[in-house]
Scaffold this motif. Structure first.
Motif, short mmCIF file in Angstrom:
data_model
loop_
_atom_site.label_atom_id
_atom_site.label_comp_id
_atom_site.label_asym_id
_atom_site.label_seq_id
_atom_site.Cartn_x
_atom_site.Cartn_y
_atom_site.Cartn_z
N ILE A 220 0.79 -1.27 0.03
CA ILE A 220 -0.01 0.08 -0.15
C ILE A 220 0.94 1.29 0.03
CG2 ILE A 220 -1.85 1.05 1.22
CD1 ILE A 220 -2.55 -1.59 0.05
N GLY A 221 0.57 2.17 -1.10
CA GLY A 221 1.55 3.17 -1.22
C GLY A 221 0.64 4.70 -1.23
N HIS A 222 1.08 5.57 -1.38
CA HIS A 222 0.49 6.80 -1.22
C HIS A 222 -0.67 6.83 -2.27
CE1 HIS A 222 4.20 8.40 0.57
NE2 HIS A 222 3.51 9.46 1.21
N GLY A 223 -1.84 7.63 -1.61
CA GLY A 223 -2.93 7.65 -2.49
C GLY A 223 -3.82 6.18 -2.36
N GLN A 224 -3.49 5.43 -1.43
CA GLN A 224 -3.96 4.08 -1.18
C GLN A 224 -4.50 4.07 0.31
OE1 GLN A 224 -1.17 1.54 -3.00
NE2 GLN A 224 -2.38 1.42 -4.94
N ILE A 225 -5.81 3.47 0.35
CA ILE A 225 -6.27 3.00 1.61
C ILE A 225 -6.74 1.58 1.49
CG2 ILE A 225 -8.09 3.67 3.25
CD1 ILE A 225 -8.37 6.43 1.87
N ALA A 226 -6.31 0.82 2.50
CA ALA A 226 -6.62 -0.72 2.57
C ALA A 226 -7.38 -0.83 3.79
CB ALA A 226 -5.59 -1.16 2.91
N ILE A 227 -8.70 -1.52 3.61
CA ILE A 227 -9.66 -1.68 4.71
C ILE A 227 -9.93 -3.38 4.82
CG2 ILE A 227 -11.77 -1.42 3.22
CD1 ILE A 227 -13.04 -0.09 5.65
N ALA A 228 -9.77 -3.70 6.27
CA ALA A 228 -9.97 -5.08 6.72
C ALA A 228 -11.54 -4.81 7.29
CB ALA A 228 -8.96 -5.53 7.48
N ALA A 229 -12.39 -5.55 6.88
CA ALA A 229 -13.83 -5.27 7.66
C ALA A 229 -14.38 -6.82 7.11
CB ALA A 229 -14.43 -4.21 6.89
N GLY A 230 -14.86 -7.48 8.10
CA GLY A 230 -15.73 -8.61 7.81
C GLY A 230 -15.22 -9.81 7.19
N SER A 231 -13.82 -9.55 7.47
CA SER A 231 -12.93 -10.96 6.95
C SER A 231 -12.72 -11.92 8.31
CB SER A 231 -11.69 -10.39 6.47
OG SER A 231 -10.93 -9.50 7.46
N ARG A 232 -12.22 -13.09 8.01
CA ARG A 232 -11.78 -13.88 8.74
C ARG A 232 -10.29 -14.07 9.14
NH1 ARG A 232 -14.84 -14.05 12.22
NH2 ARG A 232 -13.91 -15.92 13.12
N ALA A 233 -9.54 -12.86 9.12
CA ALA A 233 -8.12 -12.83 9.25
C ALA A 233 -7.93 -11.42 9.73
CB ALA A 233 -7.62 -13.17 8.06
N HIS A 234 -6.95 -11.51 10.59
CA HIS A 234 -6.41 -10.09 11.21
C HIS A 234 -5.43 -9.42 10.05
CE1 HIS A 234 -8.09 -11.03 15.06
NE2 HIS A 234 -7.30 -11.95 15.02
N MET A 235 -5.46 -8.34 9.87
CA MET A 235 -4.54 -7.52 9.07
C MET A 235 -3.37 -7.01 9.81
SD MET A 235 -4.75 -4.18 6.49
CE MET A 235 -5.71 -3.11 7.83
N ARG A 236 -2.22 -7.42 9.58
CA ARG A 236 -0.90 -6.94 10.15
C ARG A 236 -0.05 -6.34 9.00
NH1 ARG A 236 -0.76 -9.07 15.21
NH2 ARG A 236 -1.84 -11.22 15.45
N LEU A 237 0.91 -5.31 9.46
CA LEU A 237 1.70 -4.87 8.75
C LEU A 237 2.93 -5.46 8.61
CD1 LEU A 237 0.93 -1.03 9.40
CD2 LEU A 237 -0.44 -2.75 7.96
N ALA A 238 3.87 -5.62 7.64
CA ALA A 238 4.92 -6.35 7.60
C ALA A 238 6.10 -5.40 7.35
CB ALA A 238 4.96 -7.38 6.52
N GLY A 239 5.99 -3.97 7.05
CA GLY A 239 6.89 -3.24 6.71
C GLY A 239 7.12 -3.00 5.46
N GLY A 240 8.49 -2.58 4.98
CA GLY A 240 8.91 -2.35 3.63
C GLY A 240 8.39 -0.99 3.04
N LYS A 241 8.93 -0.53 1.86
CA LYS A 241 8.38 0.59 1.23
C LYS A 241 7.97 0.04 -0.31
CE LYS A 241 10.65 4.11 4.03
NZ LYS A 241 11.56 5.19 4.04
N PRO A 242 6.77 0.06 -0.71
CA PRO A 242 5.31 0.54 0.09
C PRO A 242 5.44 -0.71 1.20
CG PRO A 242 5.24 0.69 -2.35
CD PRO A 242 6.40 -0.12 -2.31
N MET A 243 4.45 -0.44 2.12
CA MET A 243 4.18 -1.26 3.26
C MET A 243 3.43 -2.31 2.72
SD MET A 243 3.66 1.46 6.55
CE MET A 243 3.97 -0.24 7.64
N ARG A 244 3.65 -3.50 3.35
CA ARG A 244 3.00 -4.88 2.93
C ARG A 244 2.28 -5.24 3.77
NH1 ARG A 244 4.66 -10.32 3.42
NH2 ARG A 244 6.66 -9.64 4.58
N ILE A 245 1.07 -5.82 3.27
CA ILE A 245 -0.16 -6.47 4.18
C ILE A 245 0.05 -7.82 4.62
CG2 ILE A 245 -2.46 -7.07 4.64
CD1 ILE A 245 -3.05 -4.14 3.08
#
Length: 354
Positions: A220-245
């Motif tokens: 996910i880079g600039h101008g992007q919005i990631a949303i976790a909703a209604g899923s059966r998994a947790h969203m975690r950030l794994a770092g990096g540039k752009p940041m990885r989900i």
């Protein structure tokens, strides 16, 4: 005058058919669809854009209806609730029409003539030739046009937002302040299964930036919005540039899947670049994660009591001293962007309230 286009959303088939025949028998009403659940109703409303929806109180009391109601406000759709309970005007979680000016309730036994007259009074001036200029009927203001949001440039920051009950309207308000090139943004919103994609489409429709569902391995880079909703998994950030989900299955955390705490805790290694906000919601999810972020140097914000639909998660955050500042909803979007524009990394110090 064109007839009022109407969708009837009632699980009880016999009641649904009776109302369709009685109300649809009027030349002033055109019943364009009949539905029995929220998912089908959402799809029909999104595709057909009716002038009004006649919906049962049973469906309107479901927590997933929050997404539906936001869609109604976006499309300027009026809706009428068929309910056995009177409208008390109370801010009760199971009585959404009692606390919002865009929701209207009538008794189950109301005659067709009353339903028709009520629909006429609600929709007579609701539709204009250019609906895009009509104000939304919900509690939030219309989103800013995509081309009018100011650019931040490429800040080194990233944004984290957690929300639950009342969060759909809150997210629409906060994200309406974001420019098209906003810093990478990650959101966890508690909602029922199956409504994540609907919520994503709704937010993307209203926001200047691109809103997409959280997917494992996405960056996910600039101008992007990631949303976790209604899923059966947790969203975690794994770092990096752009940041990885990273999407991680497992047990609920803080009672939720996906969990705000899971996302917040995963971002602690990059906390000095993080700006995190905890919005309206029931329970405590996100409070401990926000505290960990603040202690690690993030800029942290909690929604205030007066503008929260449910002051649970933000209250828990304030009790833990997890938020540097508590703000009314309308000020949170600009405050996030202001923090992102700062050159310094987070200090974790309390910000004075103006």
């Amino acid at each position: 005058m064109s007839p009022i286009s109407l969708i009837i959303a009632i699980p009880d088939r016999s009641l649904r058919r009776r109302l369709a025949q009685e109300v649809g028998g009027s030349p002033q009403i055109e019943v364009i669809a009949e539905t029995h659940d929220l998912m089908t109703t959402y799809a029909e409303v999104e595709e057909r854009e009716p002038m009004a929806v006649l919906i049962s109180g049973q469906l309107a009391r479901q927590p997933e209806f929050e997404v539906m109601r936001a869609l109604f406000a976006t499309l300027d759709v009026r809706w009428l609730v068929i309910t056995e309970r009177p409208d008390t005007g109370a801010r009760a979680p199971d009585s959404p029409w009692g606390r919002s000016s865009d929701l209207f309730a009538v008794d189950t036994g109301a005659p067709a003539s009353l339903l028709i007259e009520t629909l006429r009074s609600l929709t007579r001036t609701a539709r204009r030739p250019d609906r895009s200029s009509a104000p939304a009927t919900g509690t939030r203001p219309p989103a800013q046009p995509r081309s009018n949001a100011p650019s931040l440039g490429h800040s080194n920051r990233f944004i984290l937002i957690g929300a639950s009950t009342g969060g759909v309207d809150a997210l629409l308000t906060v994200l309406s302040a974001f420019p098209a090139d906003c810093p990478p943004t990650f959101i966890v919103q508690h909602t029922g299964g199956g409504f994540g994609e609907s919520l994503t489409r709704l937010l993307d429709r209203q926001c200047a930036a691109e809103v997409r569902p959280a997917r494992d391995g996405d960056r996910i880079g600039h101008g992007q919005i990631a949303i976790a909703a209604g899923s059966r998994a947790h969203m975690r950030l794994a770092g990096g540039k752009p940041m990885r989900i990273v999407l991680e299955a497992g047990a609920p955390i803080s009672g939720h899947m996906p969990s705000v705490d899971a996302m917040f805790h995963s971002a602690v290694p990059g906390a000095q670049r993080a700006v995190a906000a905890l919005l309206t919601g029931m329970g405590r999810d996100g409070a401990e994660g926000l505290k960990a972020l603040r202690d690690a140097g993030a800029a942290t914000i909690a929604q205030d009591k007066a503008t929260s639909t449910v002051y649970g998660m933000p209250r828990a955050a304030m009790q833990l001293d997890a938020a540097q500042i508590s703000l009314p909803l309308q000020k949170i979007g600009p405050a996030i962007l202001h923090a992102c524009a700062k050159d310094d990394t987070g200090t974790g110090k309390r910000v004075a309230t103006k």
